[in-house]
Each structure stands twice: as C-alpha cells, then as structure tokens.
Write a protein that holds these residues in place. Structure first.
Motif, PDB file in Angstrom:
ATOM      1  N   ILE A 134       7.821  -9.477   6.551  1.00  0.00           N
ATOM      2  CA  ILE A 134       7.508  -7.868   6.518  1.00  0.00           C
ATOM      3  C   ILE A 134       6.170  -7.770   6.949  1.00  0.00           C
ATOM      4  O   ILE A 134       6.022  -6.482   7.584  1.00  0.00           O
ATOM      5  N   THR A 135       5.251  -8.355   6.619  1.00  0.00           N
ATOM      6  CA  THR A 135       4.120  -7.760   7.305  1.00  0.00           C
ATOM      7  C   THR A 135       3.755  -8.211   8.679  1.00  0.00           C
ATOM      8  O   THR A 135       2.897  -7.519   9.245  1.00  0.00           O
ATOM      9  N   SER A 136       4.460  -8.991   9.259  1.00  0.00           N
ATOM     10  CA  SER A 136       4.502  -9.361  10.827  1.00  0.00           C
ATOM     11  C   SER A 136       4.873  -8.173  11.495  1.00  0.00           C
ATOM     12  O   SER A 136       4.667  -7.912  12.868  1.00  0.00           O
ATOM     13  N   CYS A 137       5.648  -7.280  10.722  1.00  0.00           N
ATOM     14  CA  CYS A 137       6.130  -5.920  11.685  1.00  0.00           C
ATOM     15  C   CYS A 137       5.159  -4.845  11.243  1.00  0.00           C
ATOM     16  O   CYS A 137       5.385  -3.718  11.744  1.00  0.00           O
ATOM     17  N   CYS A 138       4.144  -4.979  10.667  1.00  0.00           N
ATOM     18  CA  CYS A 138       3.246  -3.857  10.375  1.00  0.00           C
ATOM     19  C   CYS A 138       1.897  -3.890  10.475  1.00  0.00           C
ATOM     20  O   CYS A 138       0.960  -3.997   9.597  1.00  0.00           O
ATOM     21  N   PRO A 139       1.631  -3.759  11.775  1.00  0.00           N
ATOM     22  CA  PRO A 139       0.261  -3.795  12.391  1.00  0.00           C
ATOM     23  C   PRO A 139      -0.703  -2.921  11.776  1.00  0.00           C
ATOM     24  O   PRO A 139      -1.990  -3.018  11.610  1.00  0.00           O
ATOM     25  N   GLN A 140      -0.227  -1.777  11.377  1.00  0.00           N
ATOM     26  CA  GLN A 140      -0.980  -0.405  11.116  1.00  0.00           C
ATOM     27  C   GLN A 140      -1.222  -0.320   9.526  1.00  0.00           C
ATOM     28  O   GLN A 140      -1.753   0.754   9.185  1.00  0.00           O
ATOM     29  N   LEU A 141      -0.685  -1.232   8.853  1.00  0.00           N
ATOM     30  CA  LEU A 141      -0.627  -1.029   7.339  1.00  0.00           C
ATOM     31  C   LEU A 141      -2.054  -0.923   6.632  1.00  0.00           C
ATOM     32  O   LEU A 141      -2.937  -1.742   7.146  1.00  0.00           O
ATOM     33  N   LYS A 142      -2.079   0.118   5.815  1.00  0.00           N
ATOM     34  CA  LYS A 142      -3.337   0.333   5.352  1.00  0.00           C
ATOM     35  C   LYS A 142      -3.232   0.159   3.642  1.00  0.00           C
ATOM     36  O   LYS A 142      -4.337  -0.107   3.222  1.00  0.00           O
ATOM     37  N   THR A 143      -2.315   0.307   3.075  1.00  0.00           N
ATOM     38  CA  THR A 143      -2.011   0.313   1.668  1.00  0.00           C
ATOM     39  C   THR A 143      -0.828  -0.854   1.368  1.00  0.00           C
ATOM     40  O   THR A 143       0.023  -0.336   1.938  1.00  0.00           O
ATOM     41  N   PHE A 144      -1.286  -1.961   0.641  1.00  0.00           N
ATOM     42  CA  PHE A 144      -0.220  -2.792   0.322  1.00  0.00           C
ATOM     43  C   PHE A 144      -0.375  -3.164  -1.249  1.00  0.00           C
ATOM     44  O   PHE A 144      -1.416  -3.526  -1.735  1.00  0.00           O
ATOM     45  N   SER A 145       0.900  -2.956  -1.885  1.00  0.00           N
ATOM     46  CA  SER A 145       0.911  -3.249  -3.393  1.00  0.00           C
ATOM     47  C   SER A 145       2.067  -4.228  -3.749  1.00  0.00           C
ATOM     48  O   SER A 145       3.245  -3.965  -3.172  1.00  0.00           O
ATOM     49  N   ILE A 146       1.759  -5.410  -4.513  1.00  0.00           N
ATOM     50  CA  ILE A 146       2.647  -6.269  -4.859  1.00  0.00           C
ATOM     51  C   ILE A 146       2.661  -6.867  -6.126  1.00  0.00           C
ATOM     52  O   ILE A 146       2.447  -8.079  -6.517  1.00  0.00           O
ATOM     53  N   TYR A 147       2.557  -5.751  -7.049  1.00  0.00           N
ATOM     54  CA  TYR A 147       2.259  -5.992  -8.513  1.00  0.00           C
ATOM     55  C   TYR A 147       3.042  -6.967  -9.078  1.00  0.00           C
ATOM     56  O   TYR A 147       4.346  -6.577  -8.799  1.00  0.00           O
TER      57      TYR A 147
END
Length: 355
Positions: A134-147
C-alpha cells in the motif's frame, strides 16, 4: 401535444439546476459519509451529474468499522470519481488484510498517487507485506496511522520510510514489534516530522528515542504513553524540541526531576501528562511552572512526591491559563478539593483526566 405551463417549467429548472447546486454546496460543507454521498447520486440524473463532477466531494473514503471494507475500497477506487482521493480511513475494519492491499496496488495504483492520509488503526490482519504494497502507491502520504498492530515489524516501517518521503504525522502506537532499528530509519528520513505516537512500543529503548530527538527537531507532538523503560538519558534530550506543544509521559517511572529540568526549556509546551511519574518531586514540577509558561493541561495523577508547594508555584505562572489539572492521588497535596483548586486556578474546567 402536451403543453408545459410556466409553473411546471420553473419546477423542472428548479429540480435540474437549483437543487443540484444547493446539494453540492451542502455536501461540500457538511461531513457526509461515503454512503450518504453515494445515496445522493441516485436521487436524479441531474444531481448525479453535478455531484460526480465535484472532485472535492470524493477526496475522502471512510470505511471505519465497516464489514467487507477491503472489497468495498477496491470497488470505490476503481471508479473515476475516486482517482484523486486524498484520505482513506479503514480504522477497525476487521476484514482488511494483505490480499486487499496487494490488489489495490495491482488494480488501483494510479488512484492513490495523491493520497495524503491513511488510517489502518486496528487492522490486525495486515503485515509487513501489506504495508509494503500500500505504501508503494502513496508517494504523497503525509499522515500514516497503524495503531495496535503486532504483526508489523521494523521491516514494514522501513518500507514506509522508503516509499513515502513526506510523512509528518506517524502513529505506530501499540506496534510492539517495532524497535530502535525502525525508529532510526524514521529519524534519518523525516527531519520535518511534526507528530509521532510511540505508545507501548516496548522494544524501543533510549538509543532509538535519542535518535529521534536529535534528528526530528520539528516535532510538536510526542506521545510516549506507557513506556517505562526510558531513562533521563533520553528525557534530558527532549529540550532539543524547541517547537514541542504536546508531551505524554504517562507511566515514565524512570523520569526524575533532572529530566523535568530539561523539559522545562520547552517554552511552547501546552499539554503535559506526568501521570504515574513516581520519581518526580516538587522541584521538577516547579521547574516546569517557571519554564513552560504556555501550559494549559497538566496531569500529576498518582505522584506522591509532590506537595502544595508545587501548586503555589504553578498558580503564580499559570493561574489565568491552565484549564485542566489532575492532582488526584497526589497524597502530599492537601489543597486538592475542587473549591481549593479553583481559588488557585480560576479558569479550571477539568479536574480529572485519568481514571
């Protein structure tokens, strides 16, 4: 031949033009759910055309606590209107697993190129494999939460760091298999990081935290809740965070007054949780009172080494600012009734934050 009256003509114009414009405005202002928006598409062809053409309405996908969320997300991302999605919330969606995230990478890669926020909190079936996909698709990701995901390890965090270069808000709370190795990658790659939540990341030690404190100097929020293994070796480096506004040290059993002396240099600190910081005494709290003059929230819950002396110092600095103060369980403080606290801090609104 059917004759259309003036009234009927006006009704048609109303339904075809005015109603869609009004609903477009309403949908842009109010927090409609994904389900609500989709339902509105079927009201009329005119409304469908108007809403479907309004890109900002389709920037968010919220499947929080939804069943079959993985398949529903894939189906949504396949639609043209979601090709510019910026926020995806899968929090506590029980069925989402690696298979869904791999399918998204294979089928919907382009739809996530503008994604800025991804919430995978409580998605316990996801592992490092899914995180990599999933992160390989999101080059502009700013907020990531995996609690609270115990399947994710340093490997998954490293994939995130390598794939997403612009993260400023990272929540890995409860990810008990992330260690200093993963945190080192975060520290080296995100100098502009503004918020990090390490709650119950029990494999992280002073070494990992110090890396973060030395290199992520833009941090404004640092959550170290329920981490009892850190010592003053790292707590004394918190003063490097000149922009820090939120600090949670609940359960920091090794935090001493020396650590608080350092923290007192964070002059913009607004919220400080010292619940169950059992080694703290009046001296440490007084240093906070004198240095952190912007503080509005303070919890001293369960600290037996503080007395009325520290409250007097706090009232001199914050009497007009502090709105939340928890001194329950502080047996050394005698003036801790609601009425007595209000005499010292007339703007208090909350007297208990820990239960």
């Amino acid at each position: 031949m059917e004759v259309i009256t003036t009234r009927e003509a006006k009704d048609v114009i109303w339904c075809r033009e005015t109603v869609p414009k009004v609903l477009k405005l309403v949908c842009s202002t109010l927090p409609f759910t994904h389900k609500d928006l989709v339902s509105l598409l079927f009201v009329s062809p005119w409304l469908h055309r108007t809403l479907a053409s309004c890109q900002p309405l389709w920037h968010s996908l919220n499947f929080r606590e939804s069943n079959n969320a993985g398949n529903r997300l894939i189906a949504a991302l396949s639609l043209p209107r979601y090709h510019y999605v910026k926020q995806i919330n899968l929090e506590f969606a029980p069925d989402v697993d690696d298979t869904h995230l791999i399918l998204i990478k294979d089928k919907c890669f382009d739809s996530l190129q503008r994604l800025e926020s991804l919430n995978l909190n409580g998605c316990r079936k996801i592992s490092d494999t899914g995180i990599e996909a999933i992160t390989s698709c999101c080059p502009q990701l700013k907020t990531f939460s995996i609690y609270w995901n115990v399947r994710v390890t340093d490997t998954g965090l490293i994939h995130t760091v390598r794939n997403c270069k612009h993260i400023v808000d990272l929540n890995i709370s409860g990810c008990k298999n992330i260690s200093d190795q993963g945190l080192q990658f975060v520290a080296e790659s995100y100098p502009a990081l503004e918020s990090v939540n390490l709650t119950r990341c029990v494999k992280v030690t002073d070494n990992g935290l110090k890396q973060l404190l030395h290199k992520c100097l833009s941090l404004q929020s640092l959550n170290l809740y329920a981490l009892s293994s850190f010592t003053d070796e790292s707590y004394t480096k918190i003063n490097l965070l000149a922009h820090l506004r939120f600090l949670d040290l609940c359960g920091a059993q090794n935090l001493s007054d020396e650590g608080l002396f350092s923290i007192s240099k964070c002059k913009y600190l607004v919220s400080l949780n010292l619940t169950w910081c059992v080694r703290v005494t009046d001296e440490g709290v007084i240093s906070i009172a004198e240095g952190c003059t912007s503080l509005e929230f303070l919890s001293l819950f369960g600290i037996t080494g503080v007395t009325d002396k520290c409250l007097e110092a706090l009232s001199k600095s914050w009497s007009t600012k502090i709105t939340t103060l928890d001194v329950n369980g502080c047996i050394g403080i005698k003036r801790r009734s609601r009425e007595e606290l209000l005499q010292l801090f007339p703007h208090l609104e909350c007297f208990k934050v820990h239960s």
